[in-house]
Motif scaffolding. Sequence first.
Motif, PDB file in Angstrom:
ATOM      1  N   GLY A   1       0.809  -1.213   0.000  1.00 18.71           N
ATOM      2  CA  GLY A   1       0.000   0.000   0.000  1.00 18.71           C
ATOM      3  C   GLY A   1       0.844   1.266   0.000  1.00 18.71           C
ATOM      4  N   ALA A   2       2.043   1.226  -0.568  1.00 17.97           N
ATOM      5  CA  ALA A   2       2.954   2.372  -0.645  1.00 17.97           C
ATOM      6  C   ALA A   2       3.459   2.804   0.719  1.00 17.97           C
ATOM      7  N   ARG A   3       3.196   2.029   1.755  1.00 20.12           N
ATOM      8  CA  ARG A   3       3.666   2.382   3.090  1.00 20.12           C
ATOM      9  C   ARG A   3       5.151   2.000   3.243  1.00 20.12           C
ATOM     10  N   VAL A   4       5.770   2.597   4.248  1.00 19.30           N
ATOM     11  CA  VAL A   4       7.190   2.345   4.510  1.00 19.30           C
ATOM     12  C   VAL A   4       7.385   2.173   6.012  1.00 19.30           C
ATOM     13  N   GLY A   5       8.172   1.146   6.391  1.00 16.53           N
ATOM     14  CA  GLY A   5       8.530   0.945   7.786  1.00 16.53           C
ATOM     15  C   GLY A   5       9.912   1.516   8.076  1.00 16.53           C
ATOM     16  N   LEU A   6      10.025   2.213   9.174  1.00 13.96           N
ATOM     17  CA  LEU A   6      11.297   2.793   9.615  1.00 13.96           C
ATOM     18  C   LEU A   6      11.644   2.204  10.970  1.00 13.96           C
ATOM     19  N   VAL A   7      12.883   1.759  11.129  1.00 11.61           N
ATOM     20  CA  VAL A   7      13.270   1.148  12.393  1.00 11.61           C
ATOM     21  C   VAL A   7      14.677   1.602  12.751  1.00 11.61           C
ATOM     22  N   VAL A   8      14.900   1.790  14.040  1.00 17.40           N
ATOM     23  CA  VAL A   8      16.233   2.059  14.570  1.00 17.40           C
ATOM     24  C   VAL A   8      16.338   1.336  15.899  1.00 17.40           C
ATOM     25  N   GLY A   9      17.507   0.765  16.178  1.00 14.80           N
ATOM     26  CA  GLY A   9      17.669  -0.001  17.409  1.00 14.80           C
ATOM     27  C   GLY A   9      19.097   0.060  17.917  1.00 14.80           C
ATOM     28  N   ASP A  10      19.278  -0.397  19.142  1.00 14.23           N
ATOM     29  CA  ASP A  10      20.589  -0.358  19.794  1.00 14.23           C
ATOM     30  C   ASP A  10      20.696  -1.564  20.712  1.00 14.23           C
ATOM     31  N   VAL A  11      21.629  -2.461  20.381  1.00 11.63           N
ATOM     32  CA  VAL A  11      21.884  -3.634  21.213  1.00 11.63           C
ATOM     33  C   VAL A  11      22.830  -3.233  22.342  1.00 11.63           C
ATOM     34  N   VAL A  12      22.545  -3.694  23.537  1.00 15.17           N
ATOM     35  CA  VAL A  12      23.403  -3.400  24.684  1.00 15.17           C
ATOM     36  C   VAL A  12      24.742  -4.097  24.506  1.00 15.17           C
ATOM     37  N   GLY A  13      25.826  -3.382  24.785  1.00 17.95           N
ATOM     38  CA  GLY A  13      27.154  -3.969  24.751  1.00 17.95           C
ATOM     39  C   GLY A  13      27.911  -3.634  23.477  1.00 17.95           C
ATOM     40  N   HIS A  14      29.138  -4.154  23.394  1.00 19.54           N
ATOM     41  CA  HIS A  14      30.019  -3.914  22.262  1.00 19.54           C
ATOM     42  C   HIS A  14      30.703  -5.217  21.878  1.00 19.54           C
ATOM     43  N   GLY A  15      31.293  -5.203  20.683  1.00 14.14           N
ATOM     44  CA  GLY A  15      32.051  -6.348  20.242  1.00 14.14           C
ATOM     45  C   GLY A  15      31.305  -7.195  19.225  1.00 14.14           C
ATOM     46  N   LEU A  16      31.931  -8.336  18.884  1.00 13.29           N
ATOM     47  CA  LEU A  16      31.350  -9.213  17.876  1.00 13.29           C
ATOM     48  C   LEU A  16      29.977  -9.724  18.281  1.00 13.29           C
TER      49      LEU A  16
END
Length: 813
Positions: A488-503
């Motif tokens: 329907g011409a709609r668009v999903g936008l997402v942003v996220g942040d995982v806790v921690g660092h590294g592989l």
Amino acid sequence: MPTTVGPHEFLDASSDAAAVLSAEGDVIGWTRGAEALLGRPAAAVLGRPAARLLAMRVDPARAAGVAERCRSGMGWSGLVPVRHHDGRSVVVDLRVSASFRIDGAECFLLSAREQRPQWAMGQSVLDGFLTRSPIGMAVMDLELRYVWLNDTLEQFGGVPREQRLGRRLSELLPGLQGSTIEALMRKVLATREPVTDYEYLGWSWSDPHRQRAYSTSFFPLVAPDDSVTGVCYLVSDVTERWTARQLLSMVNEAGTRVGTTLDVLRTAQELADFAVPRFADFVIVDLLEPVLSAEGHGAWLTDAGPAPARPVMRRAALRTVREGSPEAVAQVGDTVDFLPPPHGVDLLISGDAVLIPELDPEDHLWITHQPERAARIREFGLHSLISVPMRARDTTLGLTTFARSRNPASFQSDDVLLAQELVARAALCVDNARRYTREHTAAVTLQRSLLPQVLTGGTALDVASSYLPADATGGVGGDWFDVIPLSGARVGLVVGDVVGHGLAAAASMGRLRTAVQTLADMEMPPDELLAHLDDLVLRLGDEGNAAAAVAGSTDTFVGATCLYAVYDPVGRRCTMARAGHPPPVVVTPDGHAYFPEIPAGPPLGLGGMAFEATEIELAEGSLFGLYTDGLIEGTDQDVELGMARLRAALASPGTDLDTLCTAAVQQLVPVPQPDDIALLLARTQALGADQVVSWDVPVDPAAVAEVRAKAVRQVAEWGYGELAATTELIVSELVTNAIRYAEPPISLRLLRDSRLTCEVADASSTAPRLRHARSTDEGGRGLFLVAQLAHRWGARYTGAGKIIWAEQEIPGG
């Protein structure tokens, strides 16, 4: 003749044997000290004459004279032999006190200590001791001129005795801090207080190029009339002790100065900078090419078999005492093959440090084979060299070379120990940096591969993004963003942040991004999508905890934050929900920036709490921004201030979206940060009335033909006549199914953007199911035909029911 003493002296009997005698000479008191001295218990002595204890004939006249002296208030002392219990004779220093009375009876106190023979030393022995003592000794007069000195002190300074006598220290050895030492002597003469263990650096005429360390003590010489006649000083060579202390101090300092960063080249340069000029005049660090490679698997393992016949090394660091490093044949970054003898690969893999105390370019073939190097050695006077292989954890890394030119002292074996210790510490730091660089590069590569390579918002949104990984000290993080085209011409936008660092964080980010794409394709509303994502994070956390318990590790996946929004360009509505993530920023077309009020929701991974969606209307041309907390925290960690700065940075109407995104990140984060930074900007578009057409559909099979004809005419009006037949079949199947199986109201909508979309809405929540009809079945092929004719098809649920949709590619679109 025994000597007499005053009454105050014989009372000091703290370590003596003591006894009390009556006026008749009988023992009436016996101490434990007396018992220990003669081996006679008190019971065997008390009440008996003291004369029986003497080991000599009794002289009554002498005894009477002593008694008379003691009765006059004086005391007496002398050497007297007494008899031990075992029969041997013991000579004691006997002291008799002045008489005193106990209960009116006259008594005498006797104390005695054993007199042991003293060693008699002849004058010749004393002279030999003073002359050949390992400690330097000298006597100075009141004018601080040499009066006497022994052989050891003469050797320390290298100045003959004849030249010293009658002269002052400052006149003979000015390099030995003569003025300071003479000041200490004057202090001793003035205060009569000795000065001990004063250390200083000096040199000897026999070895003027190498410093020595000395420890000196001074004390006054006092004549029998209590006058000070001079000062004596003692000198000992403590160079080894001082050198060990200096080496330890230098090694400890190197631990704080070398390896301050996880950068291979920086660590190598820190080693060179530290060693010049305190240890060497010229230092080069050459590392094997694999150590410096971006892939970073590093160097040869010491136990990994044969290595290349000719090592490929690159100059990693260089430092000299001369401006511009003219001694160096190769500069930093150049390929080098510098290997001192033995100049084989074995030197790097298992060889010891190479010491060349006297470096003569004419005597070493490895120098003469390279005329340019030999010319530099001669020109700048490089005269001594140490080369130390750089190895750590059974891995060969390279070679470090130290050389001296301006410093006239040659390297010695003690210097090799220091060089090895410095290089060993630096090698560990280089290896740590190499390993970290390899792992960091792999993590960044993985992280970037998991992020979207191309973003498109279709006709609904213009999008731009900016991503900055964390600095090297923080390690890669788990920030991510995405733009997901929907039906329907709609668009999903997402942003996220995982806790921690590294592989682990980067891998978890990739799993969550994939999960969001999958859930978004299932047309889930934002709040339901976050609920399913929360379940996934809980499951990932359980798996991580179980794996960590098996491996004995503490690294686990603990949670994440996320914001998911869906923008519909038809109604210009944006529905969003967040899980512990900062709210989006909205900038209206006139430049007003604000943060919509959206329930925060719990971070992902806590479980048991619901998420709440919020819907807002966005005017066409509005700016919609999603970001991670690294963008607004800044160095001051003030989130509210960071949000205000972000709002001001984005309030620039009409600015190109890519330019605005890059400028905002540079303005808010001018220096590297320990956390990832992601910014996703979208400028909204709206579908015009000429791009959307809808009709209500009566619940009557006869209405199918009419609706189908309207759809075909509309497609033809839009100029897509080649899609008319396909559209007719799709509309016919979807509308027929809705009339047969769904509940009213039913409607048909056509949308024209990058694709042609047909949507049939009804009030039923029953999900359609694609079936593969058998050859004998009369029906069941409707959705199968739709799936074959359409580019994509699917279903999504709304508050009023569901929508079945199908998309067609527009020719030439």
